[in-house]
Write a protein that holds these residues in place. Structure first.
Motif, PDB file in Angstrom:
ATOM      1  N   LYS A 192       0.832  -1.204   0.000  1.00  0.00           N
ATOM      2  CA  LYS A 192       0.000   0.000   0.000  1.00  0.00           C
ATOM      3  C   LYS A 192       0.869   1.257   0.000  1.00  0.00           C
ATOM      4  O   LYS A 192       0.591   2.224  -0.718  1.00  0.00           O
ATOM      5  CB  LYS A 192      -0.930   0.003   1.215  1.00  0.00           C
ATOM      6  CG  LYS A 192      -1.911   1.160   1.222  1.00  0.00           C
ATOM      7  CD  LYS A 192      -2.890   1.059   2.387  1.00  0.00           C
ATOM      8  CE  LYS A 192      -3.878   2.223   2.367  1.00  0.00           C
ATOM      9  NZ  LYS A 192      -4.846   2.136   3.505  1.00  0.00           N
ATOM     10  N   ALA A 193       1.933   1.230   0.801  1.00  0.00           N
ATOM     11  CA  ALA A 193       2.844   2.377   0.859  1.00  0.00           C
ATOM     12  C   ALA A 193       3.543   2.574  -0.482  1.00  0.00           C
ATOM     13  O   ALA A 193       3.780   3.709  -0.917  1.00  0.00           O
ATOM     14  CB  ALA A 193       3.872   2.166   1.967  1.00  0.00           C
ATOM     15  N   PHE A 194       3.868   1.457  -1.140  1.00  0.00           N
ATOM     16  CA  PHE A 194       4.502   1.518  -2.460  1.00  0.00           C
ATOM     17  C   PHE A 194       3.578   2.197  -3.473  1.00  0.00           C
ATOM     18  O   PHE A 194       4.006   3.054  -4.254  1.00  0.00           O
ATOM     19  CB  PHE A 194       4.845   0.103  -2.924  1.00  0.00           C
ATOM     20  CG  PHE A 194       5.188  -0.011  -4.381  1.00  0.00           C
ATOM     21  CD1 PHE A 194       6.395   0.464  -4.865  1.00  0.00           C
ATOM     22  CD2 PHE A 194       4.293  -0.597  -5.273  1.00  0.00           C
ATOM     23  CE1 PHE A 194       6.710   0.361  -6.218  1.00  0.00           C
ATOM     24  CE2 PHE A 194       4.599  -0.705  -6.616  1.00  0.00           C
ATOM     25  CZ  PHE A 194       5.810  -0.217  -7.095  1.00  0.00           C
ATOM     26  N   GLU A 195       2.306   1.819  -3.460  1.00  0.00           N
ATOM     27  CA  GLU A 195       1.336   2.415  -4.384  1.00  0.00           C
ATOM     28  C   GLU A 195       1.188   3.911  -4.137  1.00  0.00           C
ATOM     29  O   GLU A 195       1.111   4.708  -5.083  1.00  0.00           O
ATOM     30  CB  GLU A 195      -0.011   1.710  -4.233  1.00  0.00           C
ATOM     31  CG  GLU A 195       0.006   0.257  -4.698  1.00  0.00           C
ATOM     32  CD  GLU A 195      -1.269  -0.483  -4.352  1.00  0.00           C
ATOM     33  OE1 GLU A 195      -2.169   0.146  -3.748  1.00  0.00           O
ATOM     34  OE2 GLU A 195      -1.370  -1.683  -4.670  1.00  0.00           O
ATOM     35  N   PRO A 207       9.743   9.319 -12.407  1.00  0.00           N
ATOM     36  CA  PRO A 207       9.447   7.965 -12.907  1.00  0.00           C
ATOM     37  C   PRO A 207       8.993   7.049 -11.774  1.00  0.00           C
ATOM     38  O   PRO A 207       9.489   7.144 -10.650  1.00  0.00           O
ATOM     39  CB  PRO A 207      10.788   7.508 -13.493  1.00  0.00           C
ATOM     40  CG  PRO A 207      11.815   8.337 -12.787  1.00  0.00           C
ATOM     41  CD  PRO A 207      11.167   9.670 -12.553  1.00  0.00           C
ATOM     42  N   LYS A 208       8.052   6.171 -12.079  1.00  0.00           N
ATOM     43  CA  LYS A 208       7.552   5.245 -11.072  1.00  0.00           C
ATOM     44  C   LYS A 208       8.553   4.114 -10.839  1.00  0.00           C
ATOM     45  O   LYS A 208       9.306   3.739 -11.731  1.00  0.00           O
ATOM     46  CB  LYS A 208       6.214   4.645 -11.521  1.00  0.00           C
ATOM     47  CG  LYS A 208       5.057   5.627 -11.571  1.00  0.00           C
ATOM     48  CD  LYS A 208       3.782   4.892 -11.966  1.00  0.00           C
ATOM     49  CE  LYS A 208       2.589   5.823 -11.993  1.00  0.00           C
ATOM     50  NZ  LYS A 208       1.345   5.088 -12.355  1.00  0.00           N
ATOM     51  N   PHE A 209       8.534   3.575  -9.625  1.00  0.00           N
ATOM     52  CA  PHE A 209       9.320   2.382  -9.341  1.00  0.00           C
ATOM     53  C   PHE A 209       8.600   1.177  -9.931  1.00  0.00           C
ATOM     54  O   PHE A 209       7.369   1.135 -10.003  1.00  0.00           O
ATOM     55  CB  PHE A 209       9.489   2.196  -7.828  1.00  0.00           C
ATOM     56  CG  PHE A 209      10.422   3.192  -7.194  1.00  0.00           C
ATOM     57  CD1 PHE A 209      11.776   3.166  -7.477  1.00  0.00           C
ATOM     58  CD2 PHE A 209       9.945   4.151  -6.313  1.00  0.00           C
ATOM     59  CE1 PHE A 209      12.649   4.079  -6.898  1.00  0.00           C
ATOM     60  CE2 PHE A 209      10.799   5.067  -5.723  1.00  0.00           C
ATOM     61  CZ  PHE A 209      12.156   5.035  -6.016  1.00  0.00           C
ATOM     62  N   ILE A 210       9.360   0.169 -10.335  1.00  0.00           N
ATOM     63  CA  ILE A 210       8.786  -1.009 -10.988  1.00  0.00           C
ATOM     64  C   ILE A 210       7.976  -1.851 -10.015  1.00  0.00           C
ATOM     65  O   ILE A 210       6.867  -2.296 -10.318  1.00  0.00           O
ATOM     66  CB  ILE A 210       9.906  -1.862 -11.622  1.00  0.00           C
ATOM     67  CG1 ILE A 210      10.647  -1.047 -12.685  1.00  0.00           C
ATOM     68  CG2 ILE A 210       9.332  -3.139 -12.228  1.00  0.00           C
ATOM     69  CD1 ILE A 210      11.879  -1.742 -13.235  1.00  0.00           C
ATOM     70  N   ARG A 231      10.882   7.890   2.772  1.00  0.00           N
ATOM     71  CA  ARG A 231      10.379   6.704   2.077  1.00  0.00           C
ATOM     72  C   ARG A 231       9.785   5.718   3.091  1.00  0.00           C
ATOM     73  O   ARG A 231      10.375   5.496   4.157  1.00  0.00           O
ATOM     74  CB  ARG A 231      11.501   6.027   1.290  1.00  0.00           C
ATOM     75  CG  ARG A 231      12.155   6.923   0.227  1.00  0.00           C
ATOM     76  CD  ARG A 231      11.382   6.928  -1.065  1.00  0.00           C
ATOM     77  NE  ARG A 231      11.965   7.834  -2.045  1.00  0.00           N
ATOM     78  CZ  ARG A 231      12.966   7.514  -2.869  1.00  0.00           C
ATOM     79  NH1 ARG A 231      13.505   6.305  -2.823  1.00  0.00           N
ATOM     80  NH2 ARG A 231      13.414   8.398  -3.747  1.00  0.00           N
ATOM     81  N   PRO A 232       8.650   5.098   2.780  1.00  0.00           N
ATOM     82  CA  PRO A 232       7.945   4.220   3.734  1.00  0.00           C
ATOM     83  C   PRO A 232       8.500   2.798   3.791  1.00  0.00           C
ATOM     84  O   PRO A 232       7.826   1.831   3.446  1.00  0.00           O
ATOM     85  CB  PRO A 232       6.514   4.229   3.196  1.00  0.00           C
ATOM     86  CG  PRO A 232       6.693   4.358   1.710  1.00  0.00           C
ATOM     87  CD  PRO A 232       7.881   5.280   1.527  1.00  0.00           C
TER      88      PRO A 232
END
Length: 238
Positions: A192-195, A207-210, A231-232
């Motif tokens: 969820k944190a990544f999104e 740019p988004k992370f893969i 960063r989470p």
């Protein structure tokens, strides 16, 4: 306030803040409000500004990280840091001796493992695989000394400043902790944190992370711990 009283108060604030960090980040509870926590933290910061000699590496104020590094130092692991062996589940299974290929690989791994262990040590635990970045953390005299990546298994990067920004990792331990010990784990970024992070990066034209692992690895490679602190990322210990 003289230096003697300041030192005593700094020690009290260390204990209080570490206690509340433990409650909040590890036990999912809290005993004081956010504003009360900030008041304690600001008091500690002021004392460390007045008496720089009282600002230690294990202070809760160091969570935000220090100055950016020019490059990572190298750390030699006291015990070789091996990687986890994977056995992938395949979509199209091929039967081998009546078993699927995945089952066959697992059986072969089991045999190989038993051959490497004494007969009285056949005990296994099963847990979900956290896809992140392996880390080794060394404590000496109850204080966090350094944190390092796996690297080539023998030598890894010193990522201590970045790891100090992860509030679920204790900077200091109870006095009855072993005098010296190493603990290993996996630093990761929750889905969820990544999104949410990718959404922010997209809005800012970055740019988004893969995937979460890519985001975690990229975060830990940052030479500026100030960026890492935003960063989470979190950790699970083995």
């Amino acid at each position: 306030m003289d230096i003697k009283k300041a030192k005593a108060r700094v020690n009290e604030l260390h204990q209080e803040l570490n206690h509340h960090n433990q409650l909040y980040y590890n036990d999912a509870t809290q005993a004081i409000s956010d504003s009360e926590y900030d008041t304690l933290m600001n008091e500690l910061k002021r004392l460390e500004e007045l008496y720089p000699e009282l600002a230690t590496n294990d202070s809760p104020t160091q969570r935000v990280g220090g100055a950016p590094l020019k490059e990572f130092k190298q750390i030699k692991h006291p015990v070789r840091m091996l990687s986890i062996e994977d056995i992938h589940e395949l979509k199209e299974e091929q039967l081998i001796d009546g078993n699927s290929k995945t089952e066959h690989n697992l059986i072969e791994w089991h045999k190989k493992t038993l051959n490497a262990l004494p007969s009285d040590q056949e005990t296994f635990t099963v847990e979900p695989k956290i896809d992140g970045v392996a880390v080794s953390i060394m404590y000496e005299k109850s204080k966090l000394q350094y944190a390092a990546t796996r690297g080539d298994g023998e030598i890894g990067d010193d990522i201590t400043q970045n790891v100090l920004t992860i509030k679920s990792i204790p900077i200091s331990l109870p006095k009855n902790a072993p005098r010296s010990f190493e603990i290993r784990g996996e630093i990761f970024m929750p889905n969820k944190a990544f999104e949410e992070l990718n959404k922010i990066r997209s809005e800012e034209g970055e740019p988004k992370f893969i995937n979460p692992r890519n985001a975690t690895a990229g975060t830990l490679k940052q030479l500026d711990p100030g960026i890492v602190s935003k960063r989470p990322i979190d950790i699970i210990f083995h």
